[in-house]
Design a protein around this motif. Structure first.
Motif, PDB file in Angstrom:
ATOM      1  N   GLN A   1       0.801  -1.228   0.000  1.00  0.00           N
ATOM      2  CA  GLN A   1       0.000   0.000   0.000  1.00  0.00           C
ATOM      3  C   GLN A   1       0.833   1.277   0.000  1.00  0.00           C
ATOM      4  O   GLN A   1       0.299   2.357  -0.222  1.00  0.00           O
ATOM      5  CB  GLN A   1      -0.912   0.034   1.236  1.00  0.00           C
ATOM      6  N   ARG A   2       2.099   1.147   0.240  1.00  0.00           N
ATOM      7  CA  ARG A   2       2.915   2.344   0.460  1.00  0.00           C
ATOM      8  C   ARG A   2       3.026   3.238  -0.769  1.00  0.00           C
ATOM      9  O   ARG A   2       2.747   4.431  -0.698  1.00  0.00           O
ATOM     10  CB  ARG A   2       4.307   1.960   0.965  1.00  0.00           C
ATOM     11  N   HIS A   3       3.459   2.703  -1.901  1.00  0.00           N
ATOM     12  CA  HIS A   3       3.679   3.554  -3.074  1.00  0.00           C
ATOM     13  C   HIS A   3       2.386   4.213  -3.537  1.00  0.00           C
ATOM     14  O   HIS A   3       2.382   5.405  -3.862  1.00  0.00           O
ATOM     15  CB  HIS A   3       4.318   2.768  -4.215  1.00  0.00           C
TER      16      HIS A   3
ATOM     17  N   LEU B   1      11.500   4.382  -4.762  1.00  0.00           N
ATOM     18  CA  LEU B   1      10.404   5.330  -4.946  1.00  0.00           C
ATOM     19  C   LEU B   1      10.895   6.555  -5.717  1.00  0.00           C
ATOM     20  O   LEU B   1      10.199   7.057  -6.606  1.00  0.00           O
ATOM     21  CB  LEU B   1       9.836   5.750  -3.587  1.00  0.00           C
ATOM     22  N   TYR B   2      12.094   7.023  -5.396  1.00  0.00           N
ATOM     23  CA  TYR B   2      12.674   8.150  -6.132  1.00  0.00           C
ATOM     24  C   TYR B   2      12.765   7.825  -7.623  1.00  0.00           C
ATOM     25  O   TYR B   2      12.402   8.640  -8.469  1.00  0.00           O
ATOM     26  CB  TYR B   2      14.060   8.502  -5.585  1.00  0.00           C
ATOM     27  N   TYR B   3      13.249   6.629  -7.939  1.00  0.00           N
ATOM     28  CA  TYR B   3      13.387   6.243  -9.343  1.00  0.00           C
ATOM     29  C   TYR B   3      12.028   6.178 -10.036  1.00  0.00           C
ATOM     30  O   TYR B   3      11.899   6.535 -11.214  1.00  0.00           O
ATOM     31  CB  TYR B   3      14.127   4.913  -9.478  1.00  0.00           C
ATOM     32  N   GLN B   4      11.003   5.746  -9.314  1.00  0.00           N
ATOM     33  CA  GLN B   4       9.664   5.708  -9.889  1.00  0.00           C
ATOM     34  C   GLN B   4       9.149   7.127 -10.135  1.00  0.00           C
ATOM     35  O   GLN B   4       8.590   7.420 -11.195  1.00  0.00           O
ATOM     36  CB  GLN B   4       8.710   4.934  -8.982  1.00  0.00           C
ATOM     37  N   PHE B   5       9.346   8.022  -9.172  1.00  0.00           N
ATOM     38  CA  PHE B   5       8.963   9.422  -9.372  1.00  0.00           C
ATOM     39  C   PHE B   5       9.692   9.995 -10.584  1.00  0.00           C
ATOM     40  O   PHE B   5       9.088  10.664 -11.424  1.00  0.00           O
ATOM     41  CB  PHE B   5       9.312  10.272  -8.137  1.00  0.00           C
ATOM     42  N   ASP B   6      10.988   9.733 -10.681  1.00  0.00           N
ATOM     43  CA  ASP B   6      11.788  10.284 -11.772  1.00  0.00           C
ATOM     44  C   ASP B   6      11.324   9.751 -13.125  1.00  0.00           C
ATOM     45  O   ASP B   6      11.307  10.494 -14.109  1.00  0.00           O
ATOM     46  CB  ASP B   6      13.265   9.976 -11.543  1.00  0.00           C
ATOM     47  N   ALA B   7      10.931   8.502 -13.175  1.00  0.00           N
ATOM     48  CA  ALA B   7      10.465   7.912 -14.437  1.00  0.00           C
ATOM     49  C   ALA B   7       9.093   8.444 -14.841  1.00  0.00           C
ATOM     50  O   ALA B   7       8.837   8.665 -16.025  1.00  0.00           O
ATOM     51  CB  ALA B   7      10.418   6.393 -14.314  1.00  0.00           C
TER      52      ALA B   7
ATOM     53  N   GLY C   1      11.013  16.163 -13.566  1.00  0.00           N
ATOM     54  CA  GLY C   1      10.970  17.622 -13.523  1.00  0.00           C
ATOM     55  C   GLY C   1       9.763  18.203 -12.805  1.00  0.00           C
ATOM     56  O   GLY C   1       9.630  19.420 -12.722  1.00  0.00           O
ATOM     57  N   LYS C   2       8.896  17.363 -12.264  1.00  0.00           N
ATOM     58  CA  LYS C   2       7.679  17.850 -11.612  1.00  0.00           C
ATOM     59  C   LYS C   2       7.662  17.607 -10.108  1.00  0.00           C
ATOM     60  O   LYS C   2       6.683  17.911  -9.447  1.00  0.00           O
ATOM     61  CB  LYS C   2       6.461  17.204 -12.253  1.00  0.00           C
ATOM     62  N   PHE C   3       8.750  17.057  -9.578  1.00  0.00           N
ATOM     63  CA  PHE C   3       8.801  16.777  -8.149  1.00  0.00           C
ATOM     64  C   PHE C   3      10.146  17.219  -7.588  1.00  0.00           C
ATOM     65  O   PHE C   3      11.126  17.378  -8.316  1.00  0.00           O
ATOM     66  CB  PHE C   3       8.576  15.280  -7.871  1.00  0.00           C
ATOM     67  N   THR C   4      10.168  17.411  -6.282  1.00  0.00           N
ATOM     68  CA  THR C   4      11.419  17.678  -5.581  1.00  0.00           C
ATOM     69  C   THR C   4      11.608  16.575  -4.549  1.00  0.00           C
ATOM     70  O   THR C   4      10.643  15.942  -4.104  1.00  0.00           O
ATOM     71  CB  THR C   4      11.407  19.051  -4.888  1.00  0.00           C
TER      72      THR C   4
END
Length: 79
Positions: free
Chosen positions: A16-18, A45-51, A55-58
């Motif tokens: 449930q985390r992601h 999780l960082y790699y998933q955000f980046d994929a 450019g839309k997250f920090t």
């Protein structure tokens, strides 16, 4: 970014985390952030955000273990 709320996912089952984290991020207004609290380094999780949201997250580590990780995750103004 300010007014960061805490999102502690340590008590959630891993499955449930992601989805919870991405749902929280989706609900952010541009320029806002939340603080993820986790029991391990959320680098995958960082790699998933980046994929998915390049450019839309920090992503800013506030604490890096060994028992607790805290990461400020934000939504950029252009998200």
């Amino acid at each position: 970014m300010s007014d960061s709320e805490n999102l502690d996912v340590r008590q959630l089952v891993p499955m449930q985390r992601h989805s919870t984290i991405f749902s929280t991020w989706q609900g952010l207004a541009p320029g806002k952030s939340f603080i993820l609290i986790n029991d391990h380094d959320p680098k995958p999780l960082y790699y998933q955000f980046d994929a998915e949201h390049t450019g839309k997250f920090t992503w800013d580590y506030l604490e890096s273990g060994p028992e607790t990780w805290r990461v400020r995750i934000g939504k950029t103004a252009n998200a």
